[in-house]
Design a protein around this motif. Structure first.
Motif, PDB file in Angstrom:
ATOM      1  N   LEU A 128       0.846  -1.195   0.000  1.00  0.00           N
ATOM      2  CA  LEU A 128       0.000   0.000   0.000  1.00  0.00           C
ATOM      3  C   LEU A 128       0.879   1.240   0.000  1.00  0.00           C
ATOM      4  CD1 LEU A 128      -2.810  -0.829   2.613  1.00  0.00           C
ATOM      5  CD2 LEU A 128      -2.872  -1.074   0.135  1.00  0.00           C
ATOM      6  N   GLN A 129       0.362   2.290  -0.623  1.00  0.00           N
ATOM      7  CA  GLN A 129       1.106   3.544  -0.684  1.00  0.00           C
ATOM      8  C   GLN A 129       0.107   4.697  -0.645  1.00  0.00           C
ATOM      9  OE1 GLN A 129       4.172   3.883  -3.751  1.00  0.00           O
ATOM     10  NE2 GLN A 129       3.455   5.931  -4.246  1.00  0.00           N
ATOM     11  N   ALA A 140      -2.698   0.567   9.422  1.00  0.00           N
ATOM     12  CA  ALA A 140      -4.105   0.974   9.605  1.00  0.00           C
ATOM     13  C   ALA A 140      -4.334   2.340   8.962  1.00  0.00           C
ATOM     14  CB  ALA A 140      -4.448   1.014  11.092  1.00  0.00           C
ATOM     15  N   LEU A 141      -3.357   3.227   9.135  1.00  0.00           N
ATOM     16  CA  LEU A 141      -3.461   4.552   8.507  1.00  0.00           C
ATOM     17  C   LEU A 141      -3.504   4.408   6.982  1.00  0.00           C
ATOM     18  CD1 LEU A 141      -3.355   7.675   8.625  1.00  0.00           C
ATOM     19  CD2 LEU A 141      -0.863   7.489   8.695  1.00  0.00           C
ATOM     20  N   ILE A 159     -11.007   2.376   8.461  1.00  0.00           N
ATOM     21  CA  ILE A 159     -10.062   2.047   9.538  1.00  0.00           C
ATOM     22  C   ILE A 159     -10.289   0.581   9.899  1.00  0.00           C
ATOM     23  CG2 ILE A 159      -9.335   2.542  11.901  1.00  0.00           C
ATOM     24  CD1 ILE A 159     -10.435   5.332  11.626  1.00  0.00           C
ATOM     25  N   PRO A 160      -9.230  -0.241   9.929  1.00  0.00           N
ATOM     26  CA  PRO A 160      -9.418  -1.648  10.306  1.00  0.00           C
ATOM     27  C   PRO A 160     -10.047  -1.771  11.700  1.00  0.00           C
ATOM     28  CG  PRO A 160      -7.239  -1.303   9.401  1.00  0.00           C
ATOM     29  CD  PRO A 160      -7.841   0.061   9.585  1.00  0.00           C
ATOM     30  N   ALA A 161     -10.861  -2.808  11.868  1.00  0.00           N
ATOM     31  CA  ALA A 161     -11.481  -3.046  13.172  1.00  0.00           C
ATOM     32  C   ALA A 161     -10.434  -3.529  14.176  1.00  0.00           C
ATOM     33  CB  ALA A 161     -12.582  -4.090  13.041  1.00  0.00           C
ATOM     34  N   SER A 219      -8.217   8.693  16.696  1.00  0.00           N
ATOM     35  CA  SER A 219      -7.197   9.310  17.541  1.00  0.00           C
ATOM     36  C   SER A 219      -5.851   8.585  17.379  1.00  0.00           C
ATOM     37  CB  SER A 219      -7.686   9.247  18.992  1.00  0.00           C
ATOM     38  OG  SER A 219      -6.655   9.460  19.853  1.00  0.00           O
ATOM     39  N   THR A 220      -5.903   7.228  17.318  1.00  0.00           N
ATOM     40  CA  THR A 220      -4.662   6.458  17.098  1.00  0.00           C
ATOM     41  C   THR A 220      -4.003   6.926  15.808  1.00  0.00           C
ATOM     42  OG1 THR A 220      -5.835   4.522  17.959  1.00  0.00           O
ATOM     43  CG2 THR A 220      -3.710   4.122  16.929  1.00  0.00           C
ATOM     44  N   LEU A 221      -4.806   7.066  14.752  1.00  0.00           N
ATOM     45  CA  LEU A 221      -4.228   7.396  13.446  1.00  0.00           C
ATOM     46  C   LEU A 221      -3.688   8.832  13.417  1.00  0.00           C
ATOM     47  CD1 LEU A 221      -6.535   5.487  10.961  1.00  0.00           C
ATOM     48  CD2 LEU A 221      -4.638   4.696  12.347  1.00  0.00           C
ATOM     49  N   ARG A 222      -4.331   9.733  14.199  1.00  0.00           N
ATOM     50  CA  ARG A 222      -3.765  11.085  14.308  1.00  0.00           C
ATOM     51  C   ARG A 222      -2.378  11.008  14.933  1.00  0.00           C
ATOM     52  NH1 ARG A 222      -8.870  12.826  15.464  1.00  0.00           N
ATOM     53  NH2 ARG A 222      -8.565  12.646  17.703  1.00  0.00           N
TER      54      ARG A 222
END
Ligand code: SF4
Length: 243
Positions: free
Chosen positions: A108-109, A159-160, A169-171, A191-194
């Motif tokens: 992925l990119q 996940a991001l 977003i993956p579960a 929030s995790t992805l931020r």
């Protein structure tokens, strides 16, 4: 890559990372699990997985990761025994017949805040509710409790990438440590992805600063045991190559 010096060796000096037994064992076991999940679910048995490992070893006979190790007969036997042991351990963790993979070694990119971020997900699957699950296999030792969250940085980055590429977003993200065996599971949120983005931006900034100043400091960590540049690293008693 969180060590500026390893970054310099790899991306600026372009020094090929020497083969290591630990990394090669990991690559071959990953390949065996990929072959296993390419089979129909009913054929994902432990016996077939051991056969897939034998196939993976044959494929690596032509690849420098294994060839350059120059293993003697005893060392080679030991590597094979350890790899087969990891396969046995894997089957203690989950039943691969029940997994619904939608991608293996998924590349992925995405552009994230102006930077190209790439990742390769070992296994992307759907759970019973049709939600994404990201799985990463680990063949090294599991982390101690207090460093568990830092070990999730890689899968949270995946996940991001899932959010950026698929809009979802993956579960769940999970690390399967084959040697123990244990699985570390986390549920990524917005929030995790931020946080992942902020960390990614900080690393980009640190690399830019290091490039500008020409200063690439070693950052010793547990990852050093997997680093192929130890002989060149002052933090490991090695000698920096002359620029
Ligand atoms: S051995 Fe550790 S500190 Fe040295 S370059 Fe490799 S990762 Fe960095």
């Amino acid at each position: 890559m969180t060590c500026p010096l390893a970054f310099r060796f790899s991306y600026i000096d372009r020094i090929p990372s020497p083969a290591s037994i630990a990394a090669t064992k990991g690559s071959i076991v990953h390949r065996a699990l990929e072959l296993l999940f390419n089979r129909p679910s009913t054929q994902r048995t432990i016996q077939n997985c051991h056969l897939d490992l034998v196939s993976a070893f044959s494929q690596y006979e032509q690849i420098s990761d294994l060839v350059d190790l120059n293993l003697d007969e005893l060392q080679r036997k030991e590597l094979e025994v350890q790899a087969h042991d990891l396969i046995d351990k894997y089957f203690e963790i989950e039943d691969p017949k029940e997994i619904k993979p939608i991608g293996l070694e998924v590349k992925l990119q995405a552009q994230v805040d102006g930077t190209t971020v790439r990742g390769v997900i070992d296994r992307l699957e759907l759970d019973k509710a049709g939600e994404l699950i990201v799985t990463d296999y680990k063949t090294g030792s599991p982390p101690r409790n207090n460093s568990e969250s830092s070990k999730l940085n890689g899968v949270n980055l995946y996940a991001l990438l899932c959010q950026e590429v698929f809009g979802r977003i993956p579960a769940k993200v999970q690390l399967i440590y084959l040697a123990k065996p244990i699985t570390i599971i986390a549920v990524p949120t917005s929030s995790t992805l931020r946080g992942v983005k902020q960390r990614n931006n900080a690393i980009v900034q640190a690399v830019k600063t290091a490039c500008t100043k020409g200063e690439f400091q070693p950052n010793p960590s547990a990852l050093c045991s997997w680093c192929g540049y130890q002989k060149l690293c002052p933090a490991k008693g090695g000698t920096l190559p002359v620029a």
